[in-house]
Design an enzyme around this catalytic site. Structure first.
Site, PDB file in Angstrom:
ATOM      1  N   HIS A 264       0.837  -1.209   0.000  1.00  0.00           N
ATOM      2  CA  HIS A 264       0.000   0.000   0.000  1.00  0.00           C
ATOM      3  C   HIS A 264       0.874   1.263   0.000  1.00  0.00           C
ATOM      4  O   HIS A 264       0.746   2.123  -0.875  1.00  0.00           O
ATOM      5  CB  HIS A 264      -0.903  -0.024   1.236  1.00  0.00           C
ATOM      6  CG  HIS A 264      -1.810   1.158   1.357  1.00  0.00           C
ATOM      7  ND1 HIS A 264      -3.135   1.112   0.995  1.00  0.00           N
ATOM      8  CD2 HIS A 264      -1.586   2.423   1.793  1.00  0.00           C
ATOM      9  CE1 HIS A 264      -3.673   2.309   1.200  1.00  0.00           C
ATOM     10  NE2 HIS A 264      -2.764   3.121   1.691  1.00  0.00           N
ATOM     11  N   GLU A 265       1.775   1.346   0.952  1.00  0.00           N
ATOM     12  CA  GLU A 265       2.616   2.543   1.053  1.00  0.00           C
ATOM     13  C   GLU A 265       3.557   2.629  -0.141  1.00  0.00           C
ATOM     14  O   GLU A 265       3.887   3.728  -0.608  1.00  0.00           O
ATOM     15  CB  GLU A 265       3.383   2.563   2.377  1.00  0.00           C
ATOM     16  CG  GLU A 265       2.517   2.515   3.646  1.00  0.00           C
ATOM     17  CD  GLU A 265       1.420   3.577   3.703  1.00  0.00           C
ATOM     18  OE1 GLU A 265       1.589   4.639   3.072  1.00  0.00           O
ATOM     19  OE2 GLU A 265       0.384   3.334   4.354  1.00  0.00           O
ATOM     20  N   HIS A 268       1.799   4.503  -2.782  1.00  0.00           N
ATOM     21  CA  HIS A 268       1.883   5.949  -2.545  1.00  0.00           C
ATOM     22  C   HIS A 268       3.250   6.470  -3.003  1.00  0.00           C
ATOM     23  O   HIS A 268       3.362   7.517  -3.635  1.00  0.00           O
ATOM     24  CB  HIS A 268       1.748   6.261  -1.049  1.00  0.00           C
ATOM     25  CG  HIS A 268       0.334   6.240  -0.530  1.00  0.00           C
ATOM     26  ND1 HIS A 268      -0.659   7.027  -1.056  1.00  0.00           N
ATOM     27  CD2 HIS A 268      -0.244   5.535   0.487  1.00  0.00           C
ATOM     28  CE1 HIS A 268      -1.791   6.809  -0.380  1.00  0.00           C
ATOM     29  NE2 HIS A 268      -1.569   5.909   0.558  1.00  0.00           N
ATOM     30  N   GLU A 294      -4.706   7.831  -2.767  1.00  0.00           N
ATOM     31  CA  GLU A 294      -5.222   6.564  -2.247  1.00  0.00           C
ATOM     32  C   GLU A 294      -5.539   5.592  -3.389  1.00  0.00           C
ATOM     33  O   GLU A 294      -5.452   4.380  -3.230  1.00  0.00           O
ATOM     34  CB  GLU A 294      -6.465   6.859  -1.391  1.00  0.00           C
ATOM     35  CG  GLU A 294      -6.737   5.884  -0.280  1.00  0.00           C
ATOM     36  CD  GLU A 294      -5.588   5.692   0.708  1.00  0.00           C
ATOM     37  OE1 GLU A 294      -4.704   6.574   0.822  1.00  0.00           O
ATOM     38  OE2 GLU A 294      -5.573   4.634   1.349  1.00  0.00           O
TER      39      GLU A 294
HETATM   40 ZN    ZN Z   1      -3.004   5.203   1.904  1.00  0.00          ZN
HETATM   41 ZN    ZN Z   2      -2.008   4.990   7.032  1.00  0.00          ZN
END
Ligand code: ZN
Ligand code: ZN
Length: 499
Positions: A264-265, A268, A294
């Site tokens: 997830h990160e 980003h 996101e």
């Molecule tokens: Zn996020």
């Molecule tokens: Zn977070």
């Protein structure tokens, strides 16, 4: 004309100075969330306070205002014009709030955060209530200063998702909710259930770290412009395009936190690493909105990292870092277990299907608080009622209910919808990408380069040069459409739960 060229040059110098403060503040934040010794926190908070004040002064200075006025009128450079527009938004937003009020608000924020923490620990909403009431009042006032067309909440939404309004959300959320709760009912009724117990075991931190690093590398995360560190709550942070850091959390009893948190990160971080270098040192060198950001993290986490194709190609690698008992678990059982759907109290632990429902609850409550339909005192009751109505579970206490998230204690209203928007954007992007690329086959091959390049070409490179809904429409040739998320989830869970 010479004057304009000179003004452009001086403006860029001022932006560099502004950016130096911003970068230093970010680095300090990173340090405070990863490495700082406990006793260093107090002094460091003060340092951040001074630097933030300085940054604020530049953003709202007469000097800045002069550049805005001159260049808005005379510059012919598209990049300068967009940069000026961004600076003007920041300038106006800040200048519209009387500075005395802003100071009171900043003090209220930091006080409220610590009170919220105490209220959560003691499971006592009444401690937090008077602070939350004030925070709501300030946000109402600010929204009125900033102005809005249709709905007061729009003024707050605009801080995080420019162009998205209550009208937009009220068009997509009700249908989305109906589809998701319908799917949830079918899943609950299904006799086919994944068995999450196959995922249990002891996962040493070092092995989780090694796997996290391997996955980031495969995603195309550039380690010469970044690094991976440990924290309590995973985050990614961009100091500049050549220094975009990822953090993750290693739970030795549950590898999912680190694996999916890192992916997830990493999503980003890829966004920030691949913004066009020509935007460096300007406020345009940033993700265009919370929601688009996101969409990138969720794309990698869910549409790549939680797919069968991904685990087809990475299960052996994973097993090389996993404990003995995992070695005998068939891939299909593993895949279904990591995709278990289970309504729960805590948003950040929610599965893919129930997550947007958590967001809709917060959105409806926030909207009501800001337009005065809902009183802060009624929040705990309303929260629990909505949890029961949407997710079929009632929190046993406020700690796992209305007090769970930090956002409101920092006065962040208008932020939550971005999480659900990001999810819808991601599904819509994925649908378009599939028309151009056999995404499944690509993921199964373990080579993510074409996927990353597509995201860079269509989304990352622009930074803030395009607004969120502009990107959605440019990439997908249509307006925001929640059907893609519903279709994706329906297909996925029909297979997993044999609906
Ligand atoms: Zn996020
Ligand atoms: Zn977070």
């Amino acid at each position: 004309m010479d004057n304009v060229a000179q003004a452009e040059k001086d403006f860029k110098e001022l932006l560099k100075e502004q950016n130096a403060y911003r970068e230093t503040i970010m680095l300090t934040h990173w340090d405070m969330r990863t490495k700082i010794p406990k006793k260093g926190v107090e002094q460091r908070s003060e340092v951040v306070g001074f630097l933030s004040e300085k940054l604020h002064q530049i953003e709202t200075s007469e000097k800045m205002k002069n550049f805005i006025d001159v260049l808005k009128e005379h510059s012919e450079d598209d990049f300068i014009k967009k940069t000026v527009a961004e600076c003007e938004e920041i300038y106006e937003r800040n200048r519209k709030i009387p500075s005395a009020e802003f100071k009171e608000y900043v003090m209220l924020q930091s006080k409220s955060e610590s009170i919220w923490q105490e209220a959560k620990e003691k499971d006592d909403f009444s401690l937090f209530q008077p602070y939350l009431e004030q925070l709501v009042e300030y946000n109402k006032k600010f929204a009125n200063y900033w102005g809005y067309k249709d709905h007061i909440y729009d003024a707050l939404l605009d801080n995080y998702e420019p162009g998205v309004t209550v009208k937009t959300l009220d068009q997509v959320f009700p249908d989305l909710r109906k589809s998701l709760t319908g799917l949830l009912d079918q899943i609950s009724a299904s006799s086919v259930k994944p068995d999450p117990s196959v995922l249990e075991g002891h996962f040493p931190k070092e092995k989780q770290e090694a796997f996290s690093l391997a996955i980031l590398e495969k995603m195309g995360y550039d380690f010469s412009s970044g690094r991976l560190d440990e924290t309590i709550h995973p985050f990614a942070i961009a100091l500049n395009q050549n220094d975009v850091r990822v953090t993750t959390n290693y739970d030795e009893t549950d590898f999912r936190t680190a694996v999916f948190g890192t992916i997830h990160e990493g999503g980003h971080a890829l966004y920030e690493q691949n913004i066009s270098k020509s935007l460096a040192n300007t406020p345009l060198s940033d993700g265009t909105s919370m929601g688009i950001h996101e969409s990138q993290s969720l794309f990698w986490e869910n549409f790549v990292g939680r797919t069968k194709s991904f685990w087809n190609s990475h299960y052996d690698l994973f097993k090389s870092f996993a404990p003995k008992n995992l070695q005998e678990v068939p891939l299909d059982d593993f895949y279904r277990a990591v995709n278990e759907v289970k309504p729960s109290f805590i948003r950040i632990e929610a599965d893919e299907l129930t997550y947007p429902l958590h967001i809709m609850i917060r959105y409806e409550l926030e909207k009501g608080l800001i337009n005065g339909d809902i009183k802060v005192a009624d929040l705990p009751r309303l929260w629990n009622e909505k949890m029961q109505e949407y997710l079929g579970v009632t929190p046993p206490n406020d700690r796992v209910g209305v007090l769970q998230d930090i956002h409101w204690s920092g006065g962040d209203f208008g932020y939550f919808p971005s999480y659900a928007l990001g999810y819808m954007y991601a599904a819509q992007f994925n649908h378009t990408l599939q028309k151009e690329l056999d995404v499944d086959r690509q993921i199964a091959s373990g080579n993510f380069t074409p996927i990353r390049e597509w995201l860079t070409k269509n989304i990352h490179q622009y930074g803030k040069m395009k607004k969120p809904l502009e990107i959605v429409e440019d990439v997908t040739n249509e307006k925001l459409n929640s059907d893609y998320l519903v279709n994706y989830l329906t297909e996925k869970y029909t297979d997993i739960y044999k609906l």
